[in-house]
Design a protein around this motif. Structure first.
Motif, PDB file in Angstrom:
ATOM      1  N   ILE A 146      11.634 -26.412  -3.147  1.00 52.63           N
ATOM      2  CA  ILE A 146      12.508 -27.408  -2.545  1.00 52.63           C
ATOM      3  C   ILE A 146      13.416 -26.763  -1.511  1.00 52.63           C
ATOM      4  O   ILE A 146      13.789 -27.366  -0.517  1.00 52.63           O
ATOM      5  CB  ILE A 146      13.335 -28.147  -3.616  1.00 52.63           C
ATOM      6  N   SER A 147      13.789 -25.493  -1.715  1.00 47.18           N
ATOM      7  CA  SER A 147      14.729 -24.866  -0.791  1.00 47.18           C
ATOM      8  C   SER A 147      14.083 -23.881   0.169  1.00 47.18           C
ATOM      9  O   SER A 147      14.702 -23.507   1.146  1.00 47.18           O
ATOM     10  CB  SER A 147      15.828 -24.141  -1.583  1.00 47.18           C
ATOM     11  N   ASP A 148      12.857 -23.476  -0.069  1.00 49.64           N
ATOM     12  CA  ASP A 148      12.171 -22.561   0.832  1.00 49.64           C
ATOM     13  C   ASP A 148      10.680 -22.867   0.867  1.00 49.64           C
ATOM     14  O   ASP A 148       9.869 -22.133   0.302  1.00 49.64           O
ATOM     15  CB  ASP A 148      12.387 -21.101   0.396  1.00 49.64           C
ATOM     16  N   PRO A 149      10.282 -23.945   1.527  1.00 47.74           N
ATOM     17  CA  PRO A 149       8.845 -24.243   1.617  1.00 47.74           C
ATOM     18  C   PRO A 149       8.084 -23.091   2.251  1.00 47.74           C
ATOM     19  O   PRO A 149       8.641 -22.282   2.998  1.00 47.74           O
ATOM     20  CB  PRO A 149       8.811 -25.490   2.503  1.00 47.74           C
ATOM     21  N   ALA A 150       6.805 -23.077   1.955  1.00 52.89           N
ATOM     22  CA  ALA A 150       5.991 -21.945   2.414  1.00 52.89           C
ATOM     23  C   ALA A 150       5.843 -21.907   3.923  1.00 52.89           C
ATOM     24  O   ALA A 150       5.785 -20.847   4.539  1.00 52.89           O
ATOM     25  CB  ALA A 150       4.612 -22.016   1.759  1.00 52.89           C
ATOM     26  N   GLY A 151       5.770 -23.079   4.561  1.00 52.75           N
ATOM     27  CA  GLY A 151       5.552 -23.124   5.993  1.00 52.75           C
ATOM     28  C   GLY A 151       6.793 -22.771   6.790  1.00 52.75           C
ATOM     29  O   GLY A 151       7.915 -22.820   6.305  1.00 52.75           O
ATOM     30  N   ALA A 152       6.588 -22.408   8.043  1.00 59.03           N
ATOM     31  CA  ALA A 152       7.699 -22.039   8.916  1.00 59.03           C
ATOM     32  C   ALA A 152       8.254 -23.224   9.681  1.00 59.03           C
ATOM     33  O   ALA A 152       9.213 -23.098  10.416  1.00 59.03           O
ATOM     34  CB  ALA A 152       7.239 -20.960   9.904  1.00 59.03           C
ATOM     35  N   GLY A 153       7.652 -24.397   9.537  1.00 61.91           N
ATOM     36  CA  GLY A 153       8.068 -25.559  10.303  1.00 61.91           C
ATOM     37  C   GLY A 153       9.238 -26.285   9.673  1.00 61.91           C
ATOM     38  O   GLY A 153       9.886 -25.810   8.739  1.00 61.91           O
ATOM     39  N   ARG A 154       9.516 -27.459  10.199  1.00 61.49           N
ATOM     40  CA  ARG A 154      10.632 -28.260   9.725  1.00 61.49           C
ATOM     41  C   ARG A 154      10.342 -28.814   8.328  1.00 61.49           C
ATOM     42  O   ARG A 154       9.228 -29.209   8.020  1.00 61.49           O
ATOM     43  CB  ARG A 154      10.894 -29.407  10.692  1.00 61.49           C
ATOM     44  N   TRP A 155      11.393 -28.883   7.523  1.00 58.38           N
ATOM     45  CA  TRP A 155      11.197 -29.295   6.144  1.00 58.38           C
ATOM     46  C   TRP A 155      10.743 -30.744   6.019  1.00 58.38           C
ATOM     47  O   TRP A 155      10.010 -31.080   5.087  1.00 58.38           O
ATOM     48  CB  TRP A 155      12.487 -29.087   5.361  1.00 58.38           C
ATOM     49  N   LEU A 156      11.199 -31.631   6.896  1.00 55.88           N
ATOM     50  CA  LEU A 156      10.786 -33.023   6.774  1.00 55.88           C
ATOM     51  C   LEU A 156       9.280 -33.190   6.906  1.00 55.88           C
ATOM     52  O   LEU A 156       8.720 -34.159   6.398  1.00 55.88           O
ATOM     53  CB  LEU A 156      11.471 -33.893   7.831  1.00 55.88           C
ATOM     54  N   GLN A 157       8.621 -32.256   7.576  1.00 57.43           N
ATOM     55  CA  GLN A 157       7.173 -32.315   7.738  1.00 57.43           C
ATOM     56  C   GLN A 157       6.432 -31.387   6.784  1.00 57.43           C
ATOM     57  O   GLN A 157       5.201 -31.404   6.734  1.00 57.43           O
ATOM     58  CB  GLN A 157       6.780 -31.960   9.182  1.00 57.43           C
ATOM     59  N   ASP A 158       7.166 -30.561   6.051  1.00 62.90           N
ATOM     60  CA  ASP A 158       6.523 -29.569   5.191  1.00 62.90           C
ATOM     61  C   ASP A 158       5.945 -30.249   3.949  1.00 62.90           C
ATOM     62  O   ASP A 158       6.671 -30.904   3.184  1.00 62.90           O
ATOM     63  CB  ASP A 158       7.534 -28.508   4.774  1.00 62.90           C
ATOM     64  N   PRO A 159       4.640 -30.133   3.704  1.00 59.05           N
ATOM     65  CA  PRO A 159       4.036 -30.861   2.580  1.00 59.05           C
ATOM     66  C   PRO A 159       4.550 -30.411   1.224  1.00 59.05           C
ATOM     67  O   PRO A 159       4.609 -31.211   0.288  1.00 59.05           O
ATOM     68  CB  PRO A 159       2.540 -30.589   2.737  1.00 59.05           C
ATOM     69  N   VAL A 160       4.933 -29.145   1.090  1.00 58.23           N
ATOM     70  CA  VAL A 160       5.426 -28.661  -0.198  1.00 58.23           C
ATOM     71  C   VAL A 160       6.825 -29.229  -0.471  1.00 58.23           C
ATOM     72  O   VAL A 160       7.129 -29.677  -1.579  1.00 58.23           O
ATOM     73  CB  VAL A 160       5.432 -27.122  -0.230  1.00 58.23           C
ATOM     74  N   HIS A 161       7.679 -29.223   0.536  1.00 56.18           N
ATOM     75  CA  HIS A 161       9.001 -29.824   0.386  1.00 56.18           C
ATOM     76  C   HIS A 161       8.888 -31.314   0.063  1.00 56.18           C
ATOM     77  O   HIS A 161       9.551 -31.827  -0.846  1.00 56.18           O
ATOM     78  CB  HIS A 161       9.800 -29.618   1.674  1.00 56.18           C
ATOM     79  N   ARG A 162       8.044 -32.006   0.779  1.00 54.16           N
ATOM     80  CA  ARG A 162       7.885 -33.439   0.567  1.00 54.16           C
ATOM     81  C   ARG A 162       7.351 -33.736  -0.835  1.00 54.16           C
ATOM     82  O   ARG A 162       7.815 -34.655  -1.514  1.00 54.16           O
ATOM     83  CB  ARG A 162       6.963 -34.028   1.639  1.00 54.16           C
ATOM     84  N   ALA A 163       6.393 -32.947  -1.271  1.00 53.51           N
ATOM     85  CA  ALA A 163       5.874 -33.141  -2.629  1.00 53.51           C
ATOM     86  C   ALA A 163       6.953 -32.857  -3.667  1.00 53.51           C
ATOM     87  O   ALA A 163       7.042 -33.531  -4.702  1.00 53.51           O
ATOM     88  CB  ALA A 163       4.664 -32.229  -2.856  1.00 53.51           C
ATOM     89  N   GLY A 164       7.782 -31.855  -3.400  1.00 51.76           N
ATOM     90  CA  GLY A 164       8.874 -31.547  -4.317  1.00 51.76           C
ATOM     91  C   GLY A 164       9.879 -32.673  -4.428  1.00 51.76           C
ATOM     92  O   GLY A 164      10.365 -32.989  -5.514  1.00 51.76           O
ATOM     93  N   LEU A 165      10.203 -33.285  -3.302  1.00 48.25           N
ATOM     94  CA  LEU A 165      11.128 -34.411  -3.330  1.00 48.25           C
ATOM     95  C   LEU A 165      10.559 -35.560  -4.160  1.00 48.25           C
ATOM     96  O   LEU A 165      11.262 -36.183  -4.965  1.00 48.25           O
ATOM     97  CB  LEU A 165      11.426 -34.897  -1.907  1.00 48.25           C
ATOM     98  N   LEU A 166       9.306 -35.847  -3.962  1.00 48.07           N
ATOM     99  CA  LEU A 166       8.680 -36.945  -4.699  1.00 48.07           C
ATOM    100  C   LEU A 166       8.620 -36.646  -6.195  1.00 48.07           C
ATOM    101  O   LEU A 166       8.888 -37.522  -7.028  1.00 48.07           O
ATOM    102  CB  LEU A 166       7.282 -37.192  -4.140  1.00 48.07           C
TER     103      LEU A 166
END
Length: 425
Positions: A21-41
């Motif tokens: 949730i705080s450090d997605p694997a990708g280097a891009g923006r968190w709103l587009q990061d699939p790991v961050h988004r899955a974590g929020l859900l």
């Protein structure tokens, strides 16, 4: 719709070390990061599972202690019932099992228990014996409109009845056409109990009227919401260093010396409300067709001032400020953090700025480290000076509304029609 929670485990989300949730694997923006988004859900589903247990046999909702056991009952408050309806409409949009049961219970409780069949309007608090507190607040009635609007978006069969009833009450007793704002409070029989006027009730009325516009398409809701927002996102902040005074006299003059209930009416200004107002302002602008003007700039001024004023060196946002921006009450609650997340998500959807991304990540890191109960679900509402859960102001985990929106609104495709948009997740 398959749940992401069925395929993403706690370890896969990195709950034990905050890595996802705080450090997605990708280097891009968190709103587009699939790991961050899955974590929020996933965390949204975890919250909903925790609050599923609040439903009682009589159709009411208990407040739960930190461990998920019911606290002793002290009257069910109107904003709790209504927010549960709204939250489970969001839960329904992401396919949460049993959401309809919770919505049905909340809608029935509003109509049969909170609605005052004798005098009209909605009672602030009810218990097993009937009326616990008969005060009639604009704040509570705004949430009735929000619940009805959300239920209508979900196709609930009783939504129109509730919406028509509360709309008539708001128009008859609360709306001040000359000011373009809502009056504050009445006794059960509609006798005035004070000359107090407040920003908070009007902010939530704007939230509810935007939802009513989304649910019905009726333009007067959008127009009235715009009038409220003009006062508190333009006129008042421009005159007060981009901070928003909370308290007013009967003729809508700022009352800088007012101090009331420490939970709902603390003295000074409340930076969390500036963050909330910024998000609502952008939502209104979007629903209005994004007219040319300074709305995005105003929203940004509100957000940046609030975050700069209120961020504590040890993390989290101070609750209240003195009129000049100095911290007054430094207590750290969950809801200003959630509103900051929502406001920053809206700004990031409009424009990709590094500073907004930095703040978005900072708030999520703090929430993940200190506020989110990853073992049992829900968010701790209050922290002590050492960053541990505290209970001075709030009993147990009293609210799903703020935190669930923080988890789901960043996932929505736009700035408005969030409930409908979540269905595409």
């Amino acid at each position: 719709m398959p749940y992401l929670s069925e395929t993403i485990t706690a370890e896969g989300w990195g709950l034990s070390d905050m890595s996802q949730i705080s450090d997605p694997a990708g280097a891009g923006r968190w709103l587009q990061d699939p790991v961050h988004r899955a974590g929020l859900l996933e965390n949204a589903h975890r919250q909903l599972r925790f609050f599923d247990r609040t439903l009682r046999d009589d159709g009411g909702f208990d407040v739960m202690n930190h461990d998920g056991t019911p606290l002793p009952r002290a009257g069910q408050e109107l904003h709790y019932t209504t927010r549960m309806v709204h939250a489970y409409v969001l839960g329904r949009a992401i396919g949460h099992p049993g959401a309809d049961r919770m919505i049905d219970a909340g809608m029935a409780f509003l109509w049969t228990r909170h609605r005052d069949a004798e005098h009209g309007g909605y009672l602030w608090s009810v218990d097993e014996t009937g009326v616990h507190d008969g005060l009639k607040l604009a704040y509570g009635h705004a949430f009735v409109l929000l619940a009805a609007s959300s239920a209508k978006l979900a196709g609930h069969p009783e939504a129109d009845r509730l919406m028509a009833d509360v709309a008539e009450v708001l128009d008859r007793h609360y709306w001040d056409e000359a000011a373009g704002l809502h009056r504050e409070e009445f006794a059960r029989d509609w006798q005035p109990v004070s000359t107090y006027r407040g920003m908070n009730a009007n902010m939530h009325s704007a939230e509810a009227m935007l939802a009513a516009f989304e649910a019905t398409g009726e333009a007067h809701w959008l127009e009235r919401a715009g009038r409220v927002l003009e006062v508190f996102t333009d006129r008042m902040p421009r005159a007060n260093g981009w901070r928003v005074p909370e308290h007013y006299t009967e003729d809508w003059q700022v009352d800088p010396d007012y101090a009331g209930d420490p939970m709902f009416r603390p003295a000074g200004t409340t930076p969390g409300h500036s963050l909330e107002l910024a998000r609502l302002l952008l939502q209104h602008w979007d629903l209005s067709g994004r007219p040319v003007g300074d709305v995005p700039d105003r929203a940004r001024r509100l957000v940046e001032t609030a975050l700069t004023d209120a961020w504590r060196v040890d993390g989290g946002l101070a609750y209240t400020l003195k009129p000049g921006g100095e911290v007054d009450i430094g207590d750290r609650y969950w809801w200003p953090v959630t509103e900051g997340i929502g406001a920053l998500a809206s700004l990031l959807k409009l424009e990709d700025r590094d500073r907004d991304e930095t703040w978005y990540r900072r708030l999520w890191r703090f929430a993940d480290a200190r506020l989110i109960d990853r073992e049992r679900g829900g968010w701790y509402p209050e922290l002590d000076d050492d960053g541990a859960p505290e209970g001075r102001q709030f009993r147990g985990k009293p609210d799903i509304y703020h935190a669930l929106q923080a988890e789901l609104y960043p996932l929505a495709p736009g700035l408005s029609r969030q409930v409908e948009g979540l269905g595409a997740l």
